[in-house]
Design a protein around this motif. Sequence first.
Motif, PDB file in Angstrom:
ATOM      1  N   THR A  11       0.807  -1.214   0.000  1.00 60.20           N
ATOM      2  CA  THR A  11       0.000   0.000   0.000  1.00 60.20           C
ATOM      3  C   THR A  11       0.844   1.271   0.000  1.00 60.20           C
ATOM      4  O   THR A  11       0.432   2.284  -0.539  1.00 60.20           O
ATOM      5  CB  THR A  11      -0.923   0.050   1.231  1.00 60.20           C
ATOM      6  OG1 THR A  11      -0.217  -0.503   2.330  1.00 60.20           O
ATOM      7  CG2 THR A  11      -2.175  -0.719   1.017  1.00 60.20           C
ATOM      8  N   GLY A  12       1.983   1.209   0.668  1.00 60.76           N
ATOM      9  CA  GLY A  12       2.865   2.370   0.620  1.00 60.76           C
ATOM     10  C   GLY A  12       2.502   3.483   1.582  1.00 60.76           C
ATOM     11  O   GLY A  12       2.778   4.643   1.306  1.00 60.76           O
ATOM     12  N   SER A  13       1.944   3.130   2.748  1.00 59.84           N
ATOM     13  CA  SER A  13       1.658   4.205   3.709  1.00 59.84           C
ATOM     14  C   SER A  13       2.957   4.808   4.237  1.00 59.84           C
ATOM     15  O   SER A  13       3.024   6.011   4.517  1.00 59.84           O
ATOM     16  CB  SER A  13       0.766   3.723   4.850  1.00 59.84           C
ATOM     17  OG  SER A  13       1.478   2.934   5.771  1.00 59.84           O
ATOM     18  N   ASN A  14       3.995   3.986   4.371  1.00 56.99           N
ATOM     19  CA  ASN A  14       5.290   4.545   4.800  1.00 56.99           C
ATOM     20  C   ASN A  14       5.882   5.450   3.729  1.00 56.99           C
ATOM     21  O   ASN A  14       6.448   6.503   4.039  1.00 56.99           O
ATOM     22  CB  ASN A  14       6.261   3.418   5.155  1.00 56.99           C
ATOM     23  CG  ASN A  14       6.012   2.877   6.552  1.00 56.99           C
ATOM     24  OD1 ASN A  14       6.370   3.505   7.536  1.00 56.99           O
ATOM     25  ND2 ASN A  14       5.362   1.717   6.638  1.00 56.99           N
ATOM     26  N   VAL A  34      12.249  -0.559   7.499  1.00 54.85           N
ATOM     27  CA  VAL A  34      11.377  -0.419   8.669  1.00 54.85           C
ATOM     28  C   VAL A  34      10.742  -1.773   8.940  1.00 54.85           C
ATOM     29  O   VAL A  34      10.257  -2.439   8.020  1.00 54.85           O
ATOM     30  CB  VAL A  34      10.317   0.689   8.473  1.00 54.85           C
ATOM     31  CG1 VAL A  34       9.420   0.428   7.263  1.00 54.85           C
ATOM     32  CG2 VAL A  34       9.472   0.865   9.735  1.00 54.85           C
ATOM     33  N   PRO A  44       8.189  -4.113  11.708  1.00 54.88           N
ATOM     34  CA  PRO A  44       7.165  -3.934  12.746  1.00 54.88           C
ATOM     35  C   PRO A  44       7.395  -4.788  13.992  1.00 54.88           C
ATOM     36  O   PRO A  44       6.471  -5.460  14.472  1.00 54.88           O
ATOM     37  CB  PRO A  44       5.875  -4.333  12.014  1.00 54.88           C
ATOM     38  CG  PRO A  44       6.311  -5.367  11.038  1.00 54.88           C
ATOM     39  CD  PRO A  44       7.723  -4.975  10.624  1.00 54.88           C
ATOM     40  N   ARG A 103       1.464   1.435  12.839  1.00 54.32           N
ATOM     41  CA  ARG A 103       1.684   2.193  11.603  1.00 54.32           C
ATOM     42  C   ARG A 103       2.158   3.633  11.848  1.00 54.32           C
ATOM     43  O   ARG A 103       3.174   4.060  11.272  1.00 54.32           O
ATOM     44  CB  ARG A 103       0.390   2.152  10.756  1.00 54.32           C
ATOM     45  CG  ARG A 103       0.528   2.358   9.245  1.00 54.32           C
ATOM     46  CD  ARG A 103       1.479   1.436   8.517  1.00 54.32           C
ATOM     47  NE  ARG A 103       1.301   0.030   8.718  1.00 54.32           N
ATOM     48  CZ  ARG A 103       0.594  -0.805   7.964  1.00 54.32           C
ATOM     49  NH1 ARG A 103      -0.087  -0.367   6.947  1.00 54.32           N
ATOM     50  NH2 ARG A 103       0.552  -2.086   8.236  1.00 54.32           N
ATOM     51  N   GLU A 130       5.716   3.614  12.863  1.00 56.29           N
ATOM     52  CA  GLU A 130       6.577   3.389  11.699  1.00 56.29           C
ATOM     53  C   GLU A 130       6.789   4.695  10.942  1.00 56.29           C
ATOM     54  O   GLU A 130       7.917   5.023  10.545  1.00 56.29           O
ATOM     55  CB  GLU A 130       5.943   2.363  10.755  1.00 56.29           C
ATOM     56  CG  GLU A 130       5.822   0.975  11.336  1.00 56.29           C
ATOM     57  CD  GLU A 130       5.441  -0.033  10.263  1.00 56.29           C
ATOM     58  OE1 GLU A 130       6.253  -0.273   9.370  1.00 56.29           O
ATOM     59  OE2 GLU A 130       4.323  -0.561  10.308  1.00 56.29           O
TER      60      GLU A 130
HETATM   61  C1  GAR Z   1       4.896  -2.044   7.257  1.00 53.96           C
HETATM   62  O1  GAR Z   1       4.202  -2.417   8.397  1.00 53.96           O
HETATM   63  C2  GAR Z   1       6.330  -2.523   7.345  1.00 53.96           C
HETATM   64  O2  GAR Z   1       6.828  -2.471   8.645  1.00 53.96           O
HETATM   65  C3  GAR Z   1       6.200  -3.933   6.878  1.00 53.96           C
HETATM   66  O3  GAR Z   1       5.282  -3.856   5.800  1.00 53.96           O
HETATM   67  C4  GAR Z   1       4.361  -2.820   6.050  1.00 53.96           C
HETATM   68  C5  GAR Z   1       4.217  -1.944   4.827  1.00 53.96           C
HETATM   69  O4  GAR Z   1       3.202  -1.009   4.985  1.00 53.96           O
HETATM   70  N1  GAR Z   1       7.459  -4.460   6.468  1.00 53.96           N
HETATM   71  C6  GAR Z   1       7.854  -5.694   6.735  1.00 53.96           C
HETATM   72  O5  GAR Z   1       7.172  -6.495   7.342  1.00 53.96           O
HETATM   73  C7  GAR Z   1       9.229  -6.042   6.210  1.00 53.96           C
HETATM   74  N2  GAR Z   1       9.591  -7.358   6.624  1.00 53.96           N
HETATM   75  P1  GAR Z   1       3.014   0.177   3.942  1.00 53.96           P
HETATM   76  O6  GAR Z   1       3.004  -0.443   2.544  1.00 53.96           O
HETATM   77  O7  GAR Z   1       1.684   0.762   4.262  1.00 53.96           O
HETATM   78  O8  GAR Z   1       4.132   1.155   4.119  1.00 53.96           O
END
Ligand code: GAR
Length: 203
Positions: free
Chosen positions: A11-14, A106, A108, A169, A172
């Motif tokens: 999704t790419g919220s980070n 990053v 979790p 989230r 993060e």
């Molecule tokens: C995040 O929670 C990140 O910590 C996790 O994927 C998610 C991506 O969220 N990463 C891992 O588990 C890496 N092993 P996002 O697409 O909303 O940013």
Amino acid sequence: RFRVGVLASGTGSNLQAILDRVHGRAADVVAVGSDKPGAQALARAEALGIATATFPGAEYADREARDTAMAAWLLEQGVQLVVLAGYMQLVSAAFLGRFPQRVINVHPALLPAFPGIRAVEQALEYGVKVFGVTVHFVDAGVDTGPVILQRALELPEVREADEVRARLRPVEHDLLTSAVALIARGAVRPDPVHPRFVSVEVQ
Ligand code: GAR
């Protein structure tokens, strides 16, 4: 300005947090790559006119071939720091060699507890009451590189993985955006004495 590339699978919220809080200020996001065509992260970058590319595993002989192509593309964009923001693949030594000490991730969980892709599920299965987030440099292992920033979050009553993820989230987003800004201004350095310790100079 300092040039950042982001790799994301989902999704790419980070990524969005970096675009909202860091992009155009402490650093510029100049490239967003994914292993997943159609990942929402790509659309977030395209909306801002940022260069995107996809590197699906099926199109390459092996991970090393994929990572070599991905590293070459990021270098072409002048990327100085690669941020793994929900990038759900391991990066090979071939990739890391092109960006020495310049790839961060990053995760979790409070590493070294619960590395790997099922971190939140494993923490719940264990029955922990303190969860958390780690931002770390990436090395050849699975979530084993030196820790840059870490924050704990007490969730004594939460039992559902999706709820833990939702509560983690914002943590993060805070830690990852801080880490990118700190690295961009040269405030993150390996300790000269302790090889794994990363010193972070907070203003
Ligand atoms: C995040 O929670 C990140 O910590 C996790 O994927 C998610 C991506 O969220 N990463 C891992 O588990 C890496 N092993 P996002 O697409 O909303 O940013």
